[in-house]
Write a protein that holds these residues in place. Structure first.
Motif, short mmCIF file in Angstrom:
data_model
loop_
_atom_site.label_atom_id
_atom_site.label_comp_id
_atom_site.label_asym_id
_atom_site.label_seq_id
_atom_site.Cartn_x
_atom_site.Cartn_y
_atom_site.Cartn_z
N LEU A 240 0.82 -1.21 0.00
CA LEU A 240 0.00 0.00 0.00
C LEU A 240 0.86 1.27 0.00
O LEU A 240 0.80 2.10 -0.93
N ILE A 241 1.66 1.40 1.05
CA ILE A 241 2.38 2.66 1.23
C ILE A 241 3.40 2.89 0.12
O ILE A 241 3.42 3.95 -0.51
N SER A 242 4.23 1.85 -0.17
CA SER A 242 5.27 2.08 -1.16
C SER A 242 4.72 2.30 -2.58
O SER A 242 5.19 3.18 -3.28
N PRO A 243 3.67 1.56 -3.01
CA PRO A 243 3.16 1.87 -4.35
C PRO A 243 2.56 3.27 -4.45
O PRO A 243 2.76 3.96 -5.45
N ILE A 244 1.89 3.71 -3.39
CA ILE A 244 1.28 5.04 -3.45
C ILE A 244 2.36 6.12 -3.51
O ILE A 244 2.33 7.02 -4.36
N LEU A 245 3.34 5.99 -2.61
CA LEU A 245 4.41 7.01 -2.61
C LEU A 245 5.20 6.99 -3.92
O LEU A 245 5.62 8.03 -4.42
N THR A 246 5.40 5.79 -4.48
CA THR A 246 6.14 5.71 -5.73
C THR A 246 5.32 6.30 -6.88
O THR A 246 5.87 6.95 -7.77
N TYR A 247 4.02 6.10 -6.83
CA TYR A 247 3.17 6.74 -7.84
C TYR A 247 3.32 8.26 -7.76
O TYR A 247 3.48 8.95 -8.76
N LEU A 248 3.29 8.79 -6.53
CA LEU A 248 3.31 10.24 -6.36
C LEU A 248 4.67 10.86 -6.67
O LEU A 248 4.75 11.89 -7.33
N TYR A 249 5.75 10.22 -6.17
CA TYR A 249 7.06 10.89 -6.24
C TYR A 249 8.15 10.09 -6.95
O TYR A 249 9.27 10.54 -7.02
N GLY A 250 7.83 8.91 -7.44
CA GLY A 250 8.89 8.06 -7.99
C GLY A 250 9.58 7.32 -6.86
O GLY A 250 9.30 7.55 -5.68
N LYS A 251 10.50 6.41 -7.21
CA LYS A 251 11.09 5.59 -6.15
C LYS A 251 12.08 6.36 -5.30
O LYS A 251 12.59 5.85 -4.30
N ARG A 252 12.34 7.60 -5.66
CA ARG A 252 13.29 8.40 -4.87
C ARG A 252 12.83 8.57 -3.43
O ARG A 252 13.66 8.71 -2.54
N TRP A 253 11.51 8.58 -3.19
CA TRP A 253 11.05 8.75 -1.80
C TRP A 253 11.72 7.71 -0.92
O TRP A 253 12.02 7.97 0.24
N TYR A 254 11.97 6.51 -1.47
CA TYR A 254 12.62 5.47 -0.69
C TYR A 254 14.13 5.47 -0.91
O TYR A 254 14.90 5.62 0.03
N CYS A 255 14.54 5.30 -2.18
CA CYS A 255 15.95 5.02 -2.49
C CYS A 255 16.91 6.14 -2.10
O CYS A 255 18.06 5.86 -1.78
N SER A 256 16.47 7.38 -2.18
CA SER A 256 17.43 8.42 -1.81
C SER A 256 16.92 9.37 -0.73
O SER A 256 17.51 10.42 -0.51
N TRP A 257 15.83 9.00 -0.09
CA TRP A 257 15.35 9.80 1.05
C TRP A 257 15.27 8.97 2.33
O TRP A 257 15.32 9.50 3.42
N VAL A 258 15.09 7.67 2.21
CA VAL A 258 14.78 6.84 3.38
C VAL A 258 15.76 5.68 3.55
O VAL A 258 16.26 5.43 4.65
N CYS A 259 16.04 4.96 2.48
CA CYS A 259 16.77 3.70 2.56
C CYS A 259 18.18 3.85 3.15
O CYS A 259 18.89 4.80 2.87
N GLY A 260 18.56 2.88 3.96
CA GLY A 260 19.88 2.89 4.57
C GLY A 260 21.00 2.61 3.58
O GLY A 260 22.05 3.24 3.63
N CYS A 261 20.78 1.66 2.67
CA CYS A 261 21.79 1.36 1.65
C CYS A 261 22.00 2.60 0.79
O CYS A 261 23.12 2.99 0.48
N GLY A 262 20.88 3.20 0.40
CA GLY A 262 20.94 4.43 -0.39
C GLY A 262 21.59 5.54 0.42
O GLY A 262 22.38 6.32 -0.11
N GLY A 263 21.27 5.58 1.70
CA GLY A 263 21.83 6.61 2.57
C GLY A 263 23.34 6.56 2.61
O GLY A 263 24.01 7.59 2.50
N LEU A 264 23.89 5.36 2.74
CA LEU A 264 25.35 5.23 2.77
C LEU A 264 25.95 5.61 1.42
O LEU A 264 26.97 6.28 1.33
N ALA A 265 25.27 5.17 0.34
CA ALA A 265 25.76 5.46 -1.01
C ALA A 265 25.79 6.96 -1.26
O ALA A 265 26.74 7.48 -1.84
N GLU A 266 24.77 7.66 -0.78
CA GLU A 266 24.68 9.09 -1.05
C GLU A 266 25.66 9.91 -0.23
O GLU A 266 26.03 11.01 -0.61
N THR A 267 26.01 9.40 0.95
CA THR A 267 26.87 10.19 1.83
C THR A 267 28.32 9.72 1.75
O THR A 267 29.15 10.39 1.12
N ALA A 268 28.60 8.54 2.32
CA ALA A 268 29.97 8.03 2.27
C ALA A 268 30.38 7.72 0.83
O ALA A 268 31.56 7.79 0.48
N GLY A 269 29.40 7.36 0.01
CA GLY A 269 29.72 6.96 -1.36
C GLY A 269 29.75 8.11 -2.35
O GLY A 269 30.07 7.92 -3.52
#
Lengths: 458, 447
Positions: A240-269
């Motif tokens: 429910l939550i992830s499809p709705i948010l992805t519809y509204l904003y694309g997968k960025r809401w998760y991959c580069s705003w929330v996710c820990g793997c993405g978080g490390l990639a964006e900062t340390a990486g």
């Protein structure tokens, strides 16, 4: 006689030498203390805290010397010529060190000091902190989680300094720091202290591949109302939550705003984002790999659920327990950890997200087919310079779209927004809009004279 | 099936080749003496500064050309026989063409200064210029850049990125003063100082000094000042690269003369890009425009003319962009440097002194004519629609949010923008809240 800019120049040279010396000394001391910890029992809460604080101050000071005195703007000078960021000697050394760390962490934690009869070494070093949080000695995962969170916070600060002119980058980085610290680190630790199941509320299946494992389901179902809430929340996140948010904003809401793997990639990486392979070959490999991983994770989950329901350990001749074990070993540890992070300095920061993450694959399919998100190309302003493609950590050839005046809608795009930031001509913008949702990939926006001619011909 | 030769593998020639391939089955060969594969000239500076590698500024992988049956010849054309339709190459090869497209680009201007041909003196146009800059950057005590235009500031930024002291010599009283309105020019001059680049205004180059070994050792300026340096960048504009075509049957002026279908005076010979000069300049535009996107548009146009039916070259409403160190610049429509009656403009500058919006309009009709932007991104299609529909100034100000193209969450400077407009022009305009992408679509698709 030195004039003004000569003085500036020599100052900056002295500063950069100073940086190197400072970092070397700092790392030397750290290494010394860790070695000491390896062979003695000399650990205390105060020592650990001062150590972590020391590391923090060094990284913050380093970031300050890098960016604080420069005008706001893009700071990519010397990225490809630097030894650390341009796949030089330092990059290889760091890659080997990180990879070794992951191998020890996953498969030989006893070398790091893990022991049931009292931790020693690095892991023992973190005992006081672990006791403080949850009245238990540290595990290798606690050590990893602490260092991981610290890395996101500290390199997040560096990232914010670097991109302080760009509010999108600022907010996004504060968001990943928050979700990592509060949701991935502090909250689950406190829940363990309260004898509740470990739960990262922002994580979801299939990135969290044990969600449907029998032990996990049992644990949740035996933890009372909170457990049931966690189970329902987990399912709601997936369906429910992830499809709705992805519809509204694309997968960025998760991959580069929330996710820990993405978080490390964006900062340390961040210093390694340009190393991603942009070739068509890499794109082909990406599509085969990531959807294969998704398929395997689905099969594994179906198998695990089947076994849980029926008590039968084989499905279509596959031992579900073995499949789960091997998935954990190859995908969960080797791919996401050793290759995903260990190879940052060589292959770039998003190798796992791009080639392996089944969560990214699912969100990507949603993004491609049912989302309002796209990166808009601004008319005919593209000069084909290639900064966008170079700094795309996902290896998307953004330029190929931009120079055709075509919006960018790619399953893999994590919406980090760096392509738009590094563009010297203001060509790209991350946007959401429903009005053109069915044609957002095909529109050509360049002011094409020949497009008019085509219309005449038709 | 015709044999088509394209001389020059810049953006014009390559675009022509790609579109001819899309539209036909002709044999296509691109000849270039500069590089074996197409690269983005606009990105040379980023290679020097270490933002990208040379391979990163090649927009197509090397296999692209073979796959699309576009033959590449890394060679130099030394002669063209227009009557027998044949080319002579430096390697001795003689080739017959059915159709010829000249896309030879530009060369940097040299104004006859003493010492202008020394080693360590170059413009920034060709790959070879970059190689020379690279070679002379080792142990470079100072670089002097002559010329206050787009390439001059790029070159200054390049040396500056390697901590090499830079002097930028500009003839006018502010940077790019003959193109930018005074406030914007002053903003960029300030920004150059902020980066500790030694900006010398109202100053010209007199002579380049020789170190005795045929290399640049310093410059003498019009104010009598002498500056020691190891590199001199000459960036006072470019001119069409047509030296080898002079004294042939091909009609030339400053560039190769072409009609609106980009045909030269000789049948089956076309000229596009920097080297082409329109016989009749299009309204509001110059007969020669050495710009990336016009090269691309000419490439497409010539492909249609060869493969389909005659199409006139029409680049539409003027636009351009640049980046001055950290400040981005965009222009849409008519923005002269000296704005006089019957034109006027509204200029708003952010308090940080690094962002501005200028709206140029006609005093009598109050219709919008142009947008000049510093540090702020506007949406091309929206500006173009406003200009082509002769929208009134107040209407534009009221709906200014529709044009915003800055990344999400950027500061809302529009309130200050409109307040300042109301004050200056004694108006009571209330900002229209519409600013989402859907609003933009609605605006763009309404008739």
């Amino acid at each position: 006689m030195m004039n003004h800019s000569n003085i500036i120049r020599s100052k900056s040279l002295i500063r950069s030498k100073f940086q190197v010396i400072l970092i070397t000394i700092g790392l030397g001391i750290l290494l010394g203390i860790f070695c000491l910890a390896q062979f003695t029992q000399l650990v205390s809460f105060g020592l650990l805290v001062s150590l972590l604080l020391g590391i923090s101050l060094i990284i913050i000071y380093y970031s300050k010397t890098l960016y604080a005195n420069l005008p706001e703007g893009i700071k990519n000078n010397g990225v490809w010529t630097g030894t650390l960021t341009g796949r030089g000697v330092s990059a290889w050394i760091l890659g080997v060190v990180l990879t070794c760390f992951y191998i020890l962490l996953y498969w030989f934690p006893h070398i790091l000091g893990l022991s049931t009869s009292g931790n020693t070494g690095i892991i023992g070093f973190f005992d006081p902190l672990s006791q403080f949080f949850k009245n238990q000695p540290a595990s290798e995962w606690f050590v990893y989680g602490t260092l991981y969170t610290l890395a996101i916070i500290l390199f997040g600060i560096k990232f914010i300094w670097k991109y302080r002119h760009n509010k999108y980058q600022l907010l996004r980085t504060i968001s990943v720091i928050f979700f990592q610290t509060a949701f991935a680190f502090l909250l689950p630790e406190f829940m363990l202290r309260l004898n509740l199941p470990f739960n990262d509320f922002k994580n979801m299946w299939p990135l969290n591949y044990y969600f449907f494992d029998s032990w996990h389901l049992e644990e949740l179902m035996h933890a009372g109302n909170i457990g049931w809430f966690m189970l329902i929340w987990g399912l709601a996140m997936i369906f429910l939550i992830s499809p709705i948010l992805t519809y509204l904003y694309g997968k960025r809401w998760y991959c580069s705003w929330v996710c820990g793997c993405g978080g490390l990639a964006e900062t340390a990486g961040d210093s390694f984002r340009h190393l991603s392979d942009k070739s068509i070959k890499a794109w082909n490999l990406e599509r085969y790999l990531i959807y294969s991983v998704l398929l395997i994770s689905v099969i594994m989950t179906v198998g695990v659920l089947y076994s849980y329901k029926t008590g039968v350990n084989t499905l279509l001749g596959i031992n579900t327990y073995e499949l789960r074990k091997w998935y954990g070993f190859i995908i969960g540890a080797a791919f996401s950890g050793v290759i995903g992070v260990g190879f940052y300095p060589l292959l770039g920061s998003r190798v796992w997200c791009r080639f392996g993450c089944p969560m990214a694959a699912i969100l990507g399919i949603q993004q491609k087919f049912f989302s309002r998100f796209r990166i808009t190309t601004n008319g005919g302003q593209c000069i084909t310079c290639g900064n966008c493609s170079t700094y795309c950590e996902m290896g998307i050839d953004v330029r190929a779209y931009a120079q055709r005046g075509q919006n960018i809608v790619r399953a893999s795009c994590v919406g980090c927004g760096i392509c738009a930031a590094v563009c010297p001509r203001g060509v790209l913008r991350l946007e959401n809009g429903s009005a053109d949702i069915s044609t957002r990939t095909t529109q050509l926006k360049t002011i094409h004279i020949s497009e008019d001619a085509l219309r005449i011909l038709n | 099936m015709a044999r088509i030769f394209i001389i020059g593998n810049g953006i014009s020639g390559v675009t022509a080749a790609r579109h001819i391939r899309k539209l036909s089955n002709h044999d296509i060969t691109i000849i270039s003496s500069e590089s074996s594969h197409f690269f983005a000239r606009t990105a040379l500076m980023y290679v020097y500064m270490g933002h990208m590698r040379f391979k990163d500024i090649k927009p197509y992988e090397d296999g692209f050309w073979k796959k699309n049956r576009i033959e590449l010849l890394h060679d130099s054309v030394i002669g063209i026989e227009f009557i027998s339709k044949s080319l002579t190459l430096e390697s001795g090869l003689k080739l017959h063409y059915d159709q010829l497209i000249l896309a030879t680009g530009s060369i940097p201007n040299k104004m006859g200064w003493p010492g202008q041909d020394l080693q360590g003196v170059s413009g920034l146009y060709h790959l070879q210029d970059l190689e020379m800059m690279e070679q002379y950057s080792k142990n470079c005590s100072r670089a002097v850049i002559v010329g206050g235009g787009l390439i001059g500031i790029e070159m200054a930024e390049m040396f500056h990125s390697r901590h090499i002291p830079v002097t930028l010599v500009v003839r006018e009283k502010e940077y790019w003063y003959n193109i930018l309105p005074p406030e914007e020019a002053a903003m960029i001059s300030r920004h150059i100082h902020e980066h500790n680049i030694d900006l010398k205004l109202n100053c010209e180059l007199t002579e380049i000094l020789d170190n005795g070994q045929g290399e640049a050792a310093g410059v003498v300026l019009s104010n009598g000042e002498q500056i020691e340096c190891n590199y001199v960048g000459l960036t006072v504009g470019v001119k069409p690269n047509i030296e080898f075509l002079k004294n042939t049957a091909l009609e030339t002026d400053r560039g190769i003369l072409v009609n609106e279908q980009l045909e030269t005076n000789i049948a089956d010979v076309y000229a596009i890009g920097d080297c082409a000069q329109l016989r009749h300049a299009l309204s509001g535009r110059k007969p020669i425009e050495a710009i990336w996107y016009t090269g691309r548009m000419m490439g497409e146009t010539v492909a249609y003319n060869i493969c389909k039916e005659p199409v006139s070259y029409n680049p539409g409403i003027w636009f351009n962009s640049a980046k001055f160190l950290d400040i981005e610049y965009q222009v849409y429509g008519f923005v002269p440097s000296k704005i006089q009656s019957p034109f006027n403009s509204f200029y708003w500058e952010h308090t940080d002194g690094k962002k501005s919006i200028r709206l140029v309009f006609n005093i009598e009709t109050s219709e919008i004519l142009g947008f000049n932007l510093m540090g702020i991104r506007f949406r091309h299609e929206v500006c173009e629609t406003w200009i082509s529909k002769k929208t009134g100034l107040n209407d534009v100000v009221q709906n200014i949010r529709l044009a915003f193209f800055d990344p999400e969450f950027y500061k809302n400077y529009e309130v200050s923008f409109v307040e300042s407009f109301n004050q200056q022009f004694n108006q009571q305009i209330i900002l229209n809240k519409n600013k989402t992408l859907n609003h933009v679509f609605k605006f763009l698709t309404q008739k």
